[in-house]
Design a protein around this motif. Structure first.
Motif, PDB file in Angstrom:
ATOM      1  N   LEU A  65       0.875  -1.162   0.000  1.00 10.33           N
ATOM      2  CA  LEU A  65       0.000   0.000   0.000  1.00 10.33           C
ATOM      3  C   LEU A  65       0.912   1.212   0.000  1.00 10.33           C
ATOM      4  O   LEU A  65       1.886   1.266   0.754  1.00 10.33           O
ATOM      5  CB  LEU A  65      -0.898   0.012   1.240  1.00 10.33           C
ATOM      6  N   ALA A  66       0.621   2.196  -0.848  1.00  8.97           N
ATOM      7  CA  ALA A  66       1.495   3.364  -0.973  1.00  8.97           C
ATOM      8  C   ALA A  66       1.479   4.188   0.307  1.00  8.97           C
ATOM      9  O   ALA A  66       0.448   4.307   0.976  1.00  8.97           O
ATOM     10  CB  ALA A  66       1.069   4.210  -2.159  1.00  8.97           C
ATOM     11  N   GLY A  67       2.650   4.765   0.619  1.00  8.37           N
ATOM     12  CA  GLY A  67       2.819   5.573   1.827  1.00  8.37           C
ATOM     13  C   GLY A  67       2.337   6.988   1.681  1.00  8.37           C
ATOM     14  O   GLY A  67       2.761   7.865   2.424  1.00  8.37           O
ATOM     15  N   GLN A  68       1.462   7.246   0.735  1.00  8.97           N
ATOM     16  CA  GLN A  68       0.850   8.547   0.514  1.00  8.97           C
ATOM     17  C   GLN A  68       1.880   9.664   0.476  1.00  8.97           C
ATOM     18  O   GLN A  68       1.883  10.584   1.277  1.00  8.97           O
ATOM     19  CB  GLN A  68      -0.230   8.796   1.552  1.00  8.97           C
ATOM     20  N   GLY A  69       2.811   9.534  -0.474  1.00  5.01           N
ATOM     21  CA  GLY A  69       3.809  10.566  -0.693  1.00  5.01           C
ATOM     22  C   GLY A  69       5.148  10.292  -0.046  1.00  5.01           C
ATOM     23  O   GLY A  69       6.114  11.009  -0.267  1.00  5.01           O
ATOM     24  N   ASN A  74       5.424   3.132   2.989  1.00  2.14           N
ATOM     25  CA  ASN A  74       4.722   2.057   2.273  1.00  2.14           C
ATOM     26  C   ASN A  74       4.468   0.905   3.230  1.00  2.14           C
ATOM     27  O   ASN A  74       5.295   0.605   4.091  1.00  2.14           O
ATOM     28  CB  ASN A  74       5.554   1.544   1.097  1.00  2.14           C
ATOM     29  N   GLN A  75       3.327   0.260   3.097  1.00  4.49           N
ATOM     30  CA  GLN A  75       2.988  -0.901   3.916  1.00  4.49           C
ATOM     31  C   GLN A  75       3.065  -2.144   3.036  1.00  4.49           C
ATOM     32  O   GLN A  75       2.145  -2.433   2.282  1.00  4.49           O
ATOM     33  CB  GLN A  75       1.579  -0.762   4.499  1.00  4.49           C
ATOM     34  N   VAL A 126       2.049   0.300  -4.640  1.00  8.14           N
ATOM     35  CA  VAL A 126       3.368   0.233  -5.252  1.00  8.14           C
ATOM     36  C   VAL A 126       3.562  -1.238  -5.619  1.00  8.14           C
ATOM     37  O   VAL A 126       3.584  -2.106  -4.754  1.00  8.14           O
ATOM     38  CB  VAL A 126       4.483   0.713  -4.303  1.00  8.14           C
ATOM     39  N   VAL A 127       3.620  -1.496  -6.924  1.00  7.90           N
ATOM     40  CA  VAL A 127       3.758  -2.863  -7.431  1.00  7.90           C
ATOM     41  C   VAL A 127       5.174  -3.011  -7.965  1.00  7.90           C
ATOM     42  O   VAL A 127       5.613  -2.233  -8.811  1.00  7.90           O
ATOM     43  CB  VAL A 127       2.719  -3.158  -8.527  1.00  7.90           C
TER      44      VAL A 127
END
Length: 157
Positions: A65-69, A74-75, A126-127
């Protein structure tokens, strides 16, 4: 792939086999992401495009999961592979996809997880593939929502 040739020598047929040179593995620098298309409420199709010379892609993506900037926020998600990873030959402009399946969030609006845990929600993922991380948002403009920290992923095809 092998190409066979035949030569007539004194009335006898003699055969030789030519073997094609191996194709290099795809690098992240030659790939671009064309997006994450939602196929239903729990699945997205992630597709990469080969912008360079022919290459071979194999395996499963990593997913976070993206770390929002902030990349350090990132998770990472645990990827559960689905299917067998086989080499995919990508010519220039060729594409390969992996289907990512999440444990669904139940209910409406503020949803809930059957496990009782709080749902995780992010505007993008994020892939990772071929040493590169591609940040992608869902094609419908929504958010990614899932229960737990796992994602099931098919091998690239």
């Amino acid at each position: 792939m092998a190409a066979a040739t035949a030569v007539t020598a004194g009335g006898l047929l003699a055969g030789t086999t030519a073997v094609a040179a191996p194709v290099a593995a795809c690098t992240g620098e030659q790939l671009s992401a064309s997006g994450a298309v939602r196929t239903d409420s729990t699945r997205v199709r992630f597709t990469v495009v080969n912008d360079g010379p022919a290459c071979e892609l194999r395996g499963f993506p990593t997913v976070a999961l993206a770390g929002q900037g902030s990349p350090d926020r990132n998770q990472p998600l645990r990827v559960i592979p689905r299917g067998e990873a086989r080499p995919v030959l990508l010519s220039e402009g060729g594409t390969a996809s992996s289907v990512l399946t999440f444990t669904p969030v139940l209910g409406e609006a503020d949803g809930y997880c059957a496990s009782g845990a709080a749902p995780a929600v992010a505007p993008s993922l994020v892939v990772g593939i071929a040493g590169m991380g591609f940040q992608v948002a869902p094609s419908d403009g929504g958010r990614f929502a899932l229960c737990g920290n796992t994602v099931r992923a098919t091998a690239f095809r």
